[in-house]
Structures are given as structure tokens and as C-alpha cells.
Design a protein around this motif. Structure first.
Motif, PDB file in Angstrom:
ATOM      1  N   PRO A 109       0.936  -1.180   0.019  1.00 51.97           N
ATOM      2  CA  PRO A 109       0.032  -0.159  -0.039  1.00 51.97           C
ATOM      3  C   PRO A 109       0.820   1.231  -0.079  1.00 51.97           C
ATOM      4  CG  PRO A 109      -0.815  -1.515   1.619  1.00 51.97           C
ATOM      5  CD  PRO A 109       0.535  -2.232   1.110  1.00 51.97           C
ATOM      6  N   GLU A 110       0.443   2.329  -0.570  1.00 49.08           N
ATOM      7  CA  GLU A 110       1.127   3.592  -0.608  1.00 49.08           C
ATOM      8  C   GLU A 110       1.352   4.177   0.774  1.00 49.08           C
ATOM      9  OE1 GLU A 110       1.310   4.838  -3.907  1.00 49.08           O
ATOM     10  OE2 GLU A 110       2.706   6.131  -3.205  1.00 49.08           O
ATOM     11  N   PHE A 237      -3.593  -5.902   4.971  1.00 48.51           N
ATOM     12  CA  PHE A 237      -4.023  -4.641   4.859  1.00 48.51           C
ATOM     13  C   PHE A 237      -5.110  -4.436   3.657  1.00 48.51           C
ATOM     14  CE2 PHE A 237      -1.294  -1.551   6.908  1.00 48.51           C
ATOM     15  CZ  PHE A 237      -0.186  -2.496   7.152  1.00 48.51           C
ATOM     16  N   CYS A 238      -6.289  -3.644   4.021  1.00 49.64           N
ATOM     17  CA  CYS A 238      -7.464  -3.833   3.367  1.00 49.64           C
ATOM     18  C   CYS A 238      -7.921  -2.430   2.669  1.00 49.64           C
ATOM     19  CB  CYS A 238      -8.721  -4.538   3.756  1.00 49.64           C
ATOM     20  SG  CYS A 238      -8.473  -6.172   4.319  1.00 49.64           S
ATOM     21  N   HIS A 239      -7.935  -2.036   1.520  1.00 48.97           N
ATOM     22  CA  HIS A 239      -8.394  -0.897   0.783  1.00 48.97           C
ATOM     23  C   HIS A 239      -9.741  -0.819   1.047  1.00 48.97           C
ATOM     24  CE1 HIS A 239      -8.948   2.505  -2.075  1.00 48.97           C
ATOM     25  NE2 HIS A 239      -7.697   2.874  -1.745  1.00 48.97           N
ATOM     26  N   GLY A 258       2.395   5.228   6.887  1.00 48.87           N
ATOM     27  CA  GLY A 258       2.185   6.605   6.557  1.00 48.87           C
ATOM     28  C   GLY A 258       1.207   6.888   5.632  1.00 48.87           C
ATOM     29  N   GLY A 259       0.849   8.139   5.347  1.00 50.31           N
ATOM     30  CA  GLY A 259      -0.174   8.493   4.402  1.00 50.31           C
ATOM     31  C   GLY A 259      -1.451   7.534   4.095  1.00 50.31           C
ATOM     32  N   TYR A 263      -4.093   6.114   7.010  1.00 53.47           N
ATOM     33  CA  TYR A 263      -5.339   6.773   6.916  1.00 53.47           C
ATOM     34  C   TYR A 263      -6.509   6.061   6.061  1.00 53.47           C
ATOM     35  CZ  TYR A 263      -2.997  11.236   8.383  1.00 53.47           C
ATOM     36  OH  TYR A 263      -2.472  11.936   9.259  1.00 53.47           O
ATOM     37  N   LEU A 264      -6.187   5.269   5.110  1.00 55.06           N
ATOM     38  CA  LEU A 264      -7.286   4.546   4.334  1.00 55.06           C
ATOM     39  C   LEU A 264      -7.400   3.368   4.577  1.00 55.06           C
ATOM     40  CD1 LEU A 264      -9.490   5.806   2.538  1.00 55.06           C
ATOM     41  CD2 LEU A 264      -7.908   5.555   0.710  1.00 55.06           C
ATOM     42  N   TRP A 265      -6.255   2.690   4.351  1.00 54.60           N
ATOM     43  CA  TRP A 265      -6.166   1.327   4.755  1.00 54.60           C
ATOM     44  C   TRP A 265      -6.701   0.555   5.896  1.00 54.60           C
ATOM     45  CZ3 TRP A 265      -4.227  -2.356   0.451  1.00 54.60           C
ATOM     46  CH2 TRP A 265      -4.132  -1.593  -0.901  1.00 54.60           C
ATOM     47  N   THR A 266      -7.118  -0.430   6.114  1.00 54.54           N
ATOM     48  CA  THR A 266      -7.204  -0.815   7.418  1.00 54.54           C
ATOM     49  C   THR A 266      -5.979  -1.839   7.703  1.00 54.54           C
ATOM     50  OG1 THR A 266      -8.482  -2.950   6.958  1.00 54.54           O
ATOM     51  CG2 THR A 266      -9.788  -1.086   7.504  1.00 54.54           C
TER      52      THR A 266
END
Ligand code: AKG
Length: 341
Positions: A109-110, A237-239, A258-259, A263-266
Motif C-alpha cells: 500500500p502507498e 491491509f485492506c483498501h 504513513g499516508g 489513513y485509508l487502509w485497515t
């Protein structure tokens, strides 16, 4: 030279003979076919594996014995190989292991960084022995035995009822001093730019995990560090769009979230006793797919370092941000209105 080219590719050769060699210029990406390369290699002895990746200008060969590998090194290094119309000059070097490469590597993940061997075995030992799990120590730091694992907080207590921290109620015990050299290294290596002030230690026995979650935006600053000690595990990690990335966390590695990844991925750990992980083993055990193997879980202790947030979060992911949710959307902690008669 081919040597520095290989280095650039992440292939490092060793001077001591081993059973495995990298064959520079002998790859599919260099116009050499499997048949053309395997013929001269086989003249030197019996092969265990010959690994040729679709676009690489080099190949890896593992012989049954080190002696054959030596013979190949002596006789084939610097030799020309005719392939079709062209000829290439082969360069051979010993390697400790054949790197395993997935056909389509899954991107992390980013914003997610995994640093292997971030702490030494001595530091690992020091950090683990520094944690006092005895209940007598309960008055200084909050300790909970959650259904899924043992947890202990330093600096501030993380409350699982509201997924937040009491920012005005620091705990008596701050981050243990054994952690400071590790955190200073994080700052020096520019993995974080501000010192964390909260630590959660989680201890997972085999079969235990943590449910998928995004750390509350309004509670903590951007970068969250998780240091893995003891046994390795797999974190998922889940988007929100459904993408899932499984990340193997080896013991003594540091995960920097980070990033977008923070903030977005669990992130979460599925409670189980074995993980399916990639392997370089050319002969996988029965019942496993080639390239994959089972890894038995053991006791893993993680140190999650965070920095308490003092201002509302202004991240670029409002859909997942509790600081930026529209005021019309009632939050769980909002007092309910008295009912009308
Ligand atoms: C948490 O405590 O919120 C975690 O996500 C722990 C992660 C870990 O064990 O690495």
C-alpha cells in the motif's frame, strides 16, 4: 560492468563457492533460451534448478553439489555462448541463495515501508525483557488481557471502548528508555520527523490476532511505527475498494505506516496458527503450491509507537477521517436527544 549491473538489480555475489551461481548475460531478457543455456551448464554436472525470469538478462543455476558449481565457474566464466544469430559472453558469480521473484509482484500500500533487521538480537532481548507483564505493575501502566492478546500501554492509555486516548491524562509510565535508541534511529533515518509519545505493546500467542482497523485519525498523528519482535506474522491491509495486501512481518522488522496506508487502509492480523508465505524452496513440502509454504506462528510481541494529535486531522482522506466527517453525521459518542412524549 555486469557486476555493478547485478548490484543495481539487487543481486549480490559472494566470493566463497556455493551450489548456486548467477549467470550474467545468460537470461531470457538477453535473448538466451533455456535450451541454449542449460546445455553448457549441464556439461558441468547435474542441475537442481535453473531459474530464468521473463525479462531479466541473467539466470540462476543451482547444482546438486558445490563441486559442479565450481567446475561451471572455472570453465564457463567469460566464455562465449552462441544463441541463434548472436553470441553473448557469460559471466558467472556465486550467490548465497536464488532470490525468489513473483511473476507479478504485489505492491505494498502507498505510504507503507517495511525495514528488515531494524533492531539487533541484543536490542530485541533488551526490549522484551523491559516489559513487565506482572499484574503488580498494573498501577503504573494500563494492562489489559483482551480476548485476542495481551496489551500494555505507555505514555497514554489507548481506550478500546471509544478507540481514542485521554489526551489530558498521561500515564505515570512514559515510553520505556530502552526504546529511545530505536526511536532516535527512526528519526535519523527520516522514517519519522517527530518523537512518538505513546506506546502500545501487543503480545500475540499463536492463534491470536487483532481485528482490522484504521487508527483513529483525530487521536494520532500521521506516521505509526510497529516494531515486530519474536515470531513472524502476516498482517493484512485492506483498501475500501476491496484490494487486500498480505505483508509478512519478520521478527526484528519495522513497519512504517504513513499516508494512505495509515489513513485509508485497515490493518489487522487474522487469528490463526499458520500463515501461507512465499518461499524460495525449489522443492516445496507436499500439499503446498510451488513458491508458497506454511509458516507456523509463535509468540509475537509488537511495539506500536504513535504521536498523540493535538489539532484536528486534516488528511487527504476525509471519507475515513473522524475530524472531517460532516457535522450532520452523528458520531457514536454523541449524547442522544430526550425522546418526545
Ligand atoms: C494496534 O495496537 O492498534 C495495532 O495495530 C498493533 C499492530 C501490530 O501488532 O503490529
Amino acid at each position: 560492468t555486469s557486476h555493478s549491473l547485478l548490484k543495481h538489480e539487487g543481486v549480490s555475489t559472494v566470493s566463497q563457492p556455493t551450489k548456486s551461481l548467477v549467470v550474467a548475460n545468460g537470461g531470457l531478457g538477453n535473448g538466451v533460451s533455456r535450451e541454449e543455456l542449460s546445455a553448457p551448464l549441464k556439461e558441468m554436472g547435474e542441475l537442481e534448478t535453473l531459474t530464468m525470469h521473463p525479462n531479466k538478462p541473467y539466470a540462476f543455476v543451482t547444482y546438486r553439489s558445490e563441486e559442479c558449481a565450481r567446475k561451471a565457474h572455472i570453465h564457463l566464466n567469460g566464455q562465449k555462448l552462441q544463441c541463434g544469430e548472436n553470441s553473448v559472453t557469460l559471466y558467472l558469480g556465486y550467490v548465497d541463495s536464488v532470490p525468489c521473484e513473483e511473476e507479478t509482484p504485489v505492491r505494498l500500500p502507498e505510504g507503507l515501508i517495511l525495514v528488515g533487521n531494524f533492531v539487533s538480537q541484543e536490542e530485541e532481548e533488551l526490549l522484551l525483557t523491559g516489559i513487565d507483564w506482572s499484574p503488580a505493575n498494573d498501577d503504573v501502566t494500563a494492562q489489559k488481557s483482551l480476548k485476542h492478546r495481551r496489551v500494555k500501554h505507555y505514555g497514554y492509555e489507548f481506550r478500546y471502548d471509544n478507540n481514542n486516548v485521554d489526551k489530558d491524562k498521561p500515564l505515570a509510565a512514559g515510553i520505556p528508555e530502552e526504546c529511545l535508541p530505536v526511536l532516535e534511529r527512526c528519526v535519523t533515518n527520516k522514517l519519522i520527523n517527530i518523537m512518538p509519545d505513546q506506546l502500545t505493546v501487543n503480545q500475540y500467542e499463536s492463534g491470536q490476532g487483532i481485528p482490522p482497523h484504521v487508527d483513529t485519525h483525530s487521536a494520532f498523528e500521521d506516521t505509526i511505527l510497529s516494531l515486530s519482535l519474536g515470531a513472524q506474522t502476516v498482517m493484512e491491509f485492506c483498501h475500501p475498494d476491496g484490494r487486500v495486501v498480505a505483508v509478512v512481518l519478520p521478527g526484528r522488522s519495522l513497519l512504517v505506516m504513513g499516508g494512505e496506508s495509515r489513513y485509508l487502509w485497515t490493518h489487522g492480523i487474522t487469528p490463526r496458527k499458520f500463515d501461507v508465505v512465499p518461499t524460495c524452496d525449489p522443492q516445496p513440502p507436499a500439499h503446498t503450491m510451488p513458491g508458497l509454504t506454511l509458516s507456523k506462528r509463535g509468540t509475537r510481541t509488537s511495539f506500536t509507537f504513535r504521536r498523540i494529535r493535538r489539532e484536528p486531522c486534516r488528511c487527504a482522506f476525509p471519507s475515513a477521517c473522524d475530524s472531517q466527517t460532516a457535522p450532520s453525521a452523528p458520531s457514536a459518542s454523541e449524547p442522544s436527544l430526550p425522546s418526545l412524549p
